[in-house]
Design an enzyme around this catalytic site. Structure first.
Site, PDB file in Angstrom:
ATOM      1  CB  SER A  85      46.390  32.823  37.477  1.00  0.00           C
ATOM      2  OG  SER A  85      46.389  33.510  38.702  1.00  0.00           O
ATOM      3  CE  LYS A 137      29.011  47.408  54.614  1.00  0.00           C
ATOM      4  NZ  LYS A 137      29.075  45.948  54.728  1.00  0.00           N
TER       5      LYS A 137
END
Length: 273
Positions: A85, A137
């Site tokens: 990765s 949010k």
């Protein structure tokens, strides 16, 4: 001021080792080391990577610094036990890559994990009152399930990060984007498989990579020394050598725990077995 011993470094190979999960501490250390490599005018850098990956931004900054530095010197990446990765992404900053036949690599993709403790909190009678400026949010809040709209937002974020990864690998390895996409589905593969896919150039040990690096810049592989730039050890480890192994194990566990906590809810280029 001109560094008085500069010529000696021109006859050596610099070495930087990247181990463990990649986060801000890794980025700071590696960027400082790369600056030293440039200042001392080493002709080549051997980059040893033994990492499952880590945070996206930190991996990108290290890659960008390597990409700039390789305009001035040769960089060879040596993949160790695991270079997956984000470890792969950083390796793309080198002109040449060598891996062991059994190196675990690949895992090209992005992962984002959050924790949903809603049912547990209900059982113990805990709830939260949230006042927010917008509907998203508190996305990935641990006290409730994701909404469908939130899942779409996060999936778009992951897809964008994934595309950046695929395009970087394609450009660095001179491959078609669709070719990279065909194996960049999160799977892991060995160094030998990576050679067939075009991710690495050669198979071999770190010693093989060192010799190759020396040859690339016209140095004698039998005589060329390696100058390793490493993080300064804690005072206790230097005074009491016997404490190194214990402190290393404890430090590794604490560092991994800190990484898990600090990156919760962040997109990661990380192989999670």
């Amino acid at each position: 001021m001109v560094w008085p011993f500069q010529p000696k470094f021109r006859k050596q190979i610099a070495r930087i080792e990247i181990t463990g999960a990649i986060a801000s501490a890794t980025r700071k250390r590696v960027l400082e080391a790369l600056k030293t490599v440039e200042e001392k005018k080493f002709p080549a850098l051997l980059l040893r990577i033994d990492s499952p990956g880590g945070t996206v931004g930190d991996s990108q900054e290290i890659y960008s610094a390597l990409k700039r530095l390789r305009e001035k010197l040769k960089i060879v990446a040596s993949f160790g036990n695991i270079s997956a990765s984000g470890g792969v992404y950083i390796g793309m900053g080198a002109q040449h890559i060598m891996a062991n036949p059994g190196t675990i690599t690949g895992s090209i993709g992005v992962i984002l994990r959050g924790n949903n403790l809603e049912r547990l909190l209900q059982k113990i009678g805990v709830s939260f009152k949230v006042i927010k400026s917008g509907p998203y949010k508190d996305i990935l809040a641990f006290d409730r399930e994701l909404t469908e709209q939130e899942q779409n937002i996060l999936q778009e974020l992951i897809d964008t990060s994934y595309q950046q990864f695929v395009e970087t690998v394609a450009q660095a390895r001179s491959l078609e984007v669709e070719t990279v996409r065909s194996f960049a589905d999160g799977r892991i593969f060995t160094g030998q498989q990576a050679l067939g896919l075009g991710i690495v150039d050669q198979l071999g040990t770190e010693e093989d990579a060192r010799r190759w690096t020396a040859e690339l810049v016209g140095l004698d592989p039998e005589k060329t020394p390696v100058y390793t730039l490493e993080e300064r050890k804690p005072l206790l480890s230097r005074i009491l050598p016997g404490s190194r192994q214990t402190s290393s194990r404890v430090g590794t566990s604490l560092n991994w725990l800190e990484f898990e906590v600090s990156t919760s809810g962040l997109p990661l280029w990380l192989y999670r077995p």
